[in-house]
Scaffold this active site. Structure first.
Site, PDB file in Angstrom:
ATOM      1  CG  HIS A 129       2.526  -5.104   4.130  1.00  0.00           C
ATOM      2  ND1 HIS A 129       3.693  -5.564   4.675  1.00  0.00           N
ATOM      3  CD2 HIS A 129       2.880  -4.187   3.186  1.00  0.00           C
ATOM      4  CE1 HIS A 129       4.725  -4.964   4.081  1.00  0.00           C
ATOM      5  NE2 HIS A 129       4.252  -4.130   3.180  1.00  0.00           N
ATOM      6  CG  HIS A 134       4.973   0.368   4.957  1.00  0.00           C
ATOM      7  ND1 HIS A 134       6.296   0.586   4.644  1.00  0.00           N
ATOM      8  CD2 HIS A 134       4.624  -0.760   4.303  1.00  0.00           C
ATOM      9  CE1 HIS A 134       6.729  -0.358   3.834  1.00  0.00           C
ATOM     10  NE2 HIS A 134       5.729  -1.203   3.604  1.00  0.00           N
ATOM     11  CD  GLU A 175       8.233  -3.652   2.453  1.00  0.00           C
ATOM     12  OE1 GLU A 175       7.475  -4.025   3.364  1.00  0.00           O
ATOM     13  OE2 GLU A 175       7.935  -2.758   1.647  1.00  0.00           O
ATOM     14  CB  SER A 194       3.187  -6.362   8.619  1.00  0.00           C
ATOM     15  OG  SER A 194       3.954  -6.577   7.453  1.00  0.00           O
TER      16      SER A 194
END
Length: 256
Positions: A129, A134, A175, A194
């Site tokens: 993730h 990110h 996010e 993700s």
């Protein structure tokens, strides 16, 4: 991931206290195989469903190389480009610590990866993730600066006991945000990029709301951290959202 309820930790706690060795050599052959499986299926799923700078970041950071990336290898490329670096942490860090990290261009990545029977859901964010979701966007100069600024906003909001405002802003942009790119709806947020299941859901489900992104709407829109979202905020363009967030002062955030 940030929670809706944010508590302030003792001033003596520093973000450096949460950093641990990645111990890359401790990842097993099975760990590396899980990364490769996750990477291959997520890249195939995303295709052109994700904004172009994300795919550019995948290439720039050489994330397609087999196996779990090591943080030092990522930093050797990322830091000269945007000033950001990754550090290993054992799991979730408190929100004030997280925002402090962001404010100093430091992104925490879990020093563990999910097992093969946890491919589709994990309570705590793992290195897939963090690194896949990110880090690619932190190779984009303006987005990287926006993320740093959100860290500063978060620290100011927590100090004023209004940390939820910064948490919601982060959630609905970094996010779980969506964005228009050349008129098409695309994935922006790391949580969507993700996620195998929610990447589909966010773009295709007719059971959710998709509302135009604004800083004010983000601050006043609650979210779920343990289920698919009931609504997503859609940026007019990535550039417009970066501009709007970078123009947000702590005073204005607290006044919203």
């Amino acid at each position: 991931m940030l929670q809706e309820t944010i508590t302030r930790d003792q001033p003596s706690q520093r973000w450096q206290d949460y950093v641990v060795p990645q111990c890359w050599e401790s990842f097993t052959a099975e760990d590396h195989a899980v990364w490769d499986l996750l990477f291959a299926r997520q890249v195939e799923l995303l295709g052109t469903r994700v904004i172009t700078p994300f795919l550019d970041g995948i290439d720039l950071l050489r994330l397609s190389h087999p196996g779990v990336p090591d943080v030092e290898g990522l930093n050797a490329i990322l830091t000269p480009r945007t000033g950001w670096r990754t550090v290993a942490v054992p799991g979730l860090v408190p929100d004030d610590i997280f925002f402090a990290m962001l404010s100093e261009r430091v992104f925490p990545v879990g020093n563990f990866i999910r097992t093969r029977d946890q491919l589709d859901y994990l309570e705590a964010p793992d290195c897939f993730h963090d690194m896949f979701g990110h880090i690619p966007m932190l190779a984009h100069h303006d987005y990287a600066e926006m993320t740093r600024h959100v860290g500063e906003l978060g620290l100011a909001a927590i100090e004023a006991d209004q940390g939820h405002k910064a948490a919601r802003l982060y959630w609905h942009s970094v996010e779980f945000g969506l964005a228009k790119e050349q008129g098409e709806l695309k994935i922006l947020g790391a949580g969507l990029a993700s996620s195998f299941g929610e990447a589909h859901f966010s773009l295709e489900s007719d059971k959710v709301e998709r509302l135009p992104f604004s800083v004010e709407r983000a601050v006043h829109t609650a979210y779920k951290h343990d289920a698919f979202q009931p609504r997503y905020l859609v940026s007019e363009t990535l550039e417009r959202t970066i501009e709007d967030v970078l123009g947000l002062t702590p005073g204005r955030l607290l006044a919203l």
